[in-house]
Design a protein around this motif. Structure first.
Motif, PDB file in Angstrom:
ATOM      1  N   ALA A 105      22.453 -35.272  88.192  1.00 49.69           N
ATOM      2  CA  ALA A 105      21.448 -36.296  87.882  1.00 49.69           C
ATOM      3  C   ALA A 105      20.155 -35.972  88.606  1.00 49.69           C
ATOM      4  CB  ALA A 105      21.942 -37.680  88.285  1.00 49.69           C
ATOM      5  N   SER A 106      19.053 -36.405  88.023  1.00 51.09           N
ATOM      6  CA  SER A 106      17.743 -36.287  88.658  1.00 51.09           C
ATOM      7  C   SER A 106      17.266 -37.698  88.960  1.00 51.09           C
ATOM      8  CB  SER A 106      16.760 -35.561  87.729  1.00 51.09           C
ATOM      9  OG  SER A 106      15.481 -35.492  88.308  1.00 51.09           O
ATOM     10  N   ARG A 107      17.453 -38.119  90.186  1.00 50.60           N
ATOM     11  CA  ARG A 107      17.110 -39.486  90.598  1.00 50.60           C
ATOM     12  C   ARG A 107      16.203 -39.447  91.813  1.00 50.60           C
ATOM     13  NH1 ARG A 107      23.067 -42.401  90.987  1.00 50.60           N
ATOM     14  NH2 ARG A 107      23.625 -42.413  88.783  1.00 50.60           N
ATOM     15  N   GLY A 108      15.633 -40.617  92.126  1.00 51.85           N
ATOM     16  CA  GLY A 108      14.852 -40.757  93.349  1.00 51.85           C
ATOM     17  C   GLY A 108      13.371 -40.836  93.085  1.00 51.85           C
ATOM     18  N   THR A 109      12.580 -40.402  94.077  1.00 52.95           N
ATOM     19  CA  THR A 109      11.131 -40.428  93.962  1.00 52.95           C
ATOM     20  C   THR A 109      10.667 -39.358  92.979  1.00 52.95           C
ATOM     21  OG1 THR A 109      10.827 -38.831  95.753  1.00 52.95           O
ATOM     22  CG2 THR A 109      11.000 -41.157  96.375  1.00 52.95           C
ATOM     23  N   ASP A 110       9.404 -39.455  92.602  1.00 49.64           N
ATOM     24  CA  ASP A 110       8.854 -38.446  91.701  1.00 49.64           C
ATOM     25  C   ASP A 110       8.970 -37.056  92.313  1.00 49.64           C
ATOM     26  OD1 ASP A 110       8.229 -40.397  89.891  1.00 49.64           O
ATOM     27  OD2 ASP A 110       6.111 -40.530  90.446  1.00 49.64           O
ATOM     28  N   GLU A 111       8.753 -36.958  93.628  1.00 47.32           N
ATOM     29  CA  GLU A 111       8.851 -35.668  94.301  1.00 47.32           C
ATOM     30  C   GLU A 111      10.279 -35.138  94.261  1.00 47.32           C
ATOM     31  OE1 GLU A 111       7.018 -32.434  95.902  1.00 47.32           O
ATOM     32  OE2 GLU A 111       6.069 -34.304  95.231  1.00 47.32           O
ATOM     33  N   GLU A 112      11.257 -36.032  94.430  1.00 50.31           N
ATOM     34  CA  GLU A 112      12.664 -35.627  94.372  1.00 50.31           C
ATOM     35  C   GLU A 112      13.056 -35.200  92.961  1.00 50.31           C
ATOM     36  OE1 GLU A 112      14.748 -38.285  97.892  1.00 50.31           O
ATOM     37  OE2 GLU A 112      14.213 -39.254  95.990  1.00 50.31           O
ATOM     38  N   LYS A 113      12.536 -35.902  91.969  1.00 46.74           N
ATOM     39  CA  LYS A 113      12.867 -35.556  90.589  1.00 46.74           C
ATOM     40  C   LYS A 113      12.296 -34.203  90.184  1.00 46.74           C
ATOM     41  CE  LYS A 113      13.235 -40.330  88.913  1.00 46.74           C
ATOM     42  NZ  LYS A 113      12.685 -41.354  87.996  1.00 46.74           N
ATOM     43  N   LYS A 114      11.188 -33.811  90.806  1.00 46.10           N
ATOM     44  CA  LYS A 114      10.579 -32.518  90.486  1.00 46.10           C
ATOM     45  C   LYS A 114      11.506 -31.355  90.818  1.00 46.10           C
ATOM     46  CE  LYS A 114       5.675 -33.719  90.943  1.00 46.10           C
ATOM     47  NZ  LYS A 114       4.435 -33.494  91.741  1.00 46.10           N
ATOM     48  N   LYS A 115      12.447 -31.589  91.756  1.00 46.19           N
ATOM     49  CA  LYS A 115      13.366 -30.527  92.156  1.00 46.19           C
ATOM     50  C   LYS A 115      14.419 -30.254  91.099  1.00 46.19           C
ATOM     51  CE  LYS A 115      12.850 -31.321  97.125  1.00 46.19           C
ATOM     52  NZ  LYS A 115      13.557 -31.652  98.385  1.00 46.19           N
ATOM     53  N   GLY A 116      14.543 -31.145  90.098  1.00 48.28           N
ATOM     54  CA  GLY A 116      15.526 -30.949  89.043  1.00 48.28           C
ATOM     55  C   GLY A 116      16.818 -31.682  89.336  1.00 48.28           C
TER      56      GLY A 116
END
Length: 688
Positions: A105-116
């Motif tokens: 899953a890609s969850r969390g802040t926008d910065e965290e989601k950028k990691k894939g």
């Protein structure tokens, strides 16, 4: 086992209660598109009591899909929704010890989601899902180690240009130029291909450390752990002089540790594919064998089993023995039985897809079918008891999870039952015809609900893509929607299609747009002969190779009164170096400056555009690198220049397959409106 999944926090529990009573049923409508639930990726738990799977739904207001993870009890008595995040989850995978369910899953802040997408764990003893990985670029294709301590996955090389402000010597935030030096340099969705590749990596749950264990200038995929957890089998083109110039992946293994050197298991002249499957004792590997580069578009996967410990040297161009060598059908989704005595797989056949097995010690044994009927099985998850969790669908049943016990297919989920209970669906039947050269052709005919024998109906010839695919006994919203609006739908498996053997698939090799049209027109002739089709109200259409075949057909005959060509092409010269098929072009067609006549023949619809009299709607995705929108633009411009009624529809930001729900809906409505404009179905048949 002592743990009970109900201990997991914040679960939604649904008991499988049968629906009683019926209201008056109605034809399917466009609004039902957003109500269809897509069920996928079934995974049996180690003890066999539960099946985890994915459920994808459409939020029409937000114009997006969301995928959650559910599980259902093996006896079908209980369904539980495990996740409900708006960000979506995928790839549910049970730990072999039964303690965890991992997912991506890609969850969390926008910065965290950028990691894939990252690895998340649900502890079956209770608690919320926990993200355990923090890997830049994210993870794909997760696979547990047998001891439940590690997870193998596919990791992508990171693009140093993705964050230009961090690139040494590049002070601006604008992206640097894209520099290309690869032979195969474009791919749909991925875009332009730099020297960036995918590799096998291992994530250690105890240390949270991630280790890439393969590297180099080629892609590695489909990891599979050995039973003792020391090695990982995978597929790769490593070893090829130039991996970009071939589609031939081979089977490799590598020790599951840093610095290990990958070892070739096979070195065949044809392509290995699928996920490698280890025998329970770890001595052998089962894998699929396809075809060579000249036939990359027409490959039919066969089963082979090879020693997991290769000889001192792997000879070049050696093809191992083929299991069921006389079986002229494709296999997929291979799995060993727990005792190592049998190998199970999905068997593609004429308009169907079923589960079958073969004795592991008898390569010449016959395939024994475990499922039957006019349906399609689309996934296979074996249990230690010899039974399977599968996905199954039929023309009147969207895909759901089933238990296959022996030869008995038992439905476990009913996510679409309420909607199906409201609908009066069309009737889908087998259809046979003979082409003018005497070839017998198979397909499906879909008749509107309330069909009256002896009445001639406006008819749509809807052509599948591929060409190496088939129209089969499965639920199709497109076919149902068109039939609900008064049309008979023909879905024909022309030469070049799958399901009828390898010679059938290869019949169009280097001869595009010939036999396909012969077979399609022969099917129309048969439907007219049977008194089903109104010959004055014929439409034709399709997407991808279906759109390409539509172009060939309307340039060959004028009998169709309306056409829709989606993601199609005709002027093949212009796509050399523009789309993703350079290997097929060079290997099958030859380079255009050396084989001009072949390329001109293949471009028949464009060079004979003046013969086209059929009003045609052209459609495609703006960012399609598979069949670029240029193919539709050229045909649109040709018909516009010639004064033939035409229209071009481009979907912004979309690739080869549309993914935004409103665009999918728009495509269907435009199909209907275009056909209605020229084929004049009854006024009461139009339903939005």
């Amino acid at each position: 086992m002592p743990r009970h999944p109900l201990a997991i926090a914040c679960l939604i529990v649904v008991f499988a209660v049968p629906v009683h009573g019926q209201t008056a049923r109605r034809p399917i409508a466009l609004d039902d598109h957003s109500r269809i639930v897509s069920v996928g990726d079934p995974q049996r738990s180690p003890e066999g009591e539960w099946v985890a799977y994915t459920v994808s739904t459409i939020d029409a207001d937000k114009d997006r899909r969301n995928t959650d993870i559910w599980m259902v009890k093996w006896d079908g008595s209980e369904r539980i929704q495990l996740t409900s995040s708006p960000d979506g989850e995928s790839s549910p995978r049970w730990s072999p010890d039964g303690k965890y369910l991992a997912f991506v899953a890609s969850r969390g802040t926008d910065e965290e989601k950028k990691k894939g997408g990252q690895i998340w764990l649900l502890n079956r003893a209770g608690g919320e899902a926990e993200r355990v990985s923090d890997i830049k670029g994210g993870v794909q294709d997760i696979q547990w180690s047998p001891d439940s301590t590690r997870i193998a996955y596919v990791a992508d090389d990171q693009d140093p240009d993705a964050e230009p402000e961090k690139k040494e010597g590049w002070k601006r935030k604008t992206l640097p130029p894209i520099v290309i030096d690869r032979y195969h340099f474009k791919e749909d969705r991925t875009g332009y291909l730099k020297d960036l590749y995918s590799h096998i990596a291992v994530f250690d749950l105890a240390t949270k450390a991630s280790t890439v264990i393969t590297g180099g200038g080629t892609d590695d995929s489909s990891p599979a752990w050995s039973p003792d957890g020391t090695r990982i089998a995978f597929l790769s083109k490593r070893g090829a002089a130039d991996p970009d110039r071939t589609s031939n992946t081979d089977l490799w293994t590598v020790e599951a540790k840093a610095g290990a050197v990958p070892v070739p298991i096979t070195r065949t002249p044809i392509r290995e594919s699928g996920r490698p499957a280890w025998s329970p004792d770890g001595s052998r590997l089962a894998v699929l064998l396809g075809d060579d580069d000249q036939n990359t578009a027409y490959g039919m996967n066969k089963l082979t089993v090879v020693p997991a410990n290769p000889p001192a040297s792997v000879g070049p161009a050696v093809t191992p023995p083929i299991y069921m060598s006389s079986l002229d059908r494709a296999v997929s989704n291979i799995a060993w039985s727990a005792d190592g005595q049998n190998i199970s797989f999905l068997l593609q056949d004429d308009r169907t897809n079923h589960v079958a097995t073969v004795p592991a010690e008898n390569p010449n044994g016959a395939a024994q079918r475990k499922s039957s009927g006019q349906r399609s099985i689309r996934a296979l998850s074996p249990g230690k008891d010899g039974n399977f969790a599968v996905l199954a669908t039929s023309p009147t049943e969207p895909t759901e999870v089933y238990a296959l016990e022996g030869s008995n297919l038992r439905r476990l989920t009913n996510h679409n039952e309420t909607l199906m209970g409201e609908l009066r669906l069309a009737t889908t039947e087998d259809f046979q015809s003979k082409s003018k050269d005497g070839t017998e052709v198979h397909g499906l005919i879909v008749k509107p609900s309330g069909y009256v024998a002896g009445t001639k109906y406006p008819t749509l010839l809807i052509i599948h893509g591929g060409p190496n695919g088939q129209d089969e006994h499965s639920f199709s919203f497109d076919r149902e929607f068109l039939a609900a609006n008064g049309y008979v739908v023909l879905a024909i498996n022309y030469r070049g299609s799958a399901g009828r053997g390898n010679a059938w698939q290869k019949a169009i090799h280097k001869d595009w747009g010939n036999l396909e049209v012969v077979d399609l027109l022969g099917a129309v002739d048969e439907a007219v002969k049977q008194g089903i089709v109104d010959p004055d109200r014929l439409g034709i259409g399709g997407w991808s190779y279906g759109g390409i075949s539509t172009n060939y057909a309307i340039a060959s005959v004028t009998r169709f009164k309306a056409a829709v060509s989606g993601a199609g092409s005709s002027l093949w010269f212009s796509l050399y170096g523009i789309d993703q098929y350079i290997i097929q072009y060079d290997q099958e067609m030859g380079q255009p400056w050396k084989n001009q006549e072949s390329w001109i023949n293949a471009s028949y619809p464009f060079f004979n555009a003046e013969k086209i009299k059929t009003p045609t709607l052209f459609m495609g995705g703006e960012k399609d690198f598979n069949v670029p929108i240029a193919g539709g633009e050229q045909m649109y411009q040709a018909l516009k220049s010639l004064g033939v009624d035409t229209q071009l529809v481009i979907y912004p930001g979309q690739f080869h397959g549309l993914t935004i729900p409103s665009y999918e809906r728009d495509r269907l409505q435009r199909y209907l409106d275009w056909f209605n404009k020229y084929l004049s179905p009854s006024a009461t048949s139009t339903r939005r």
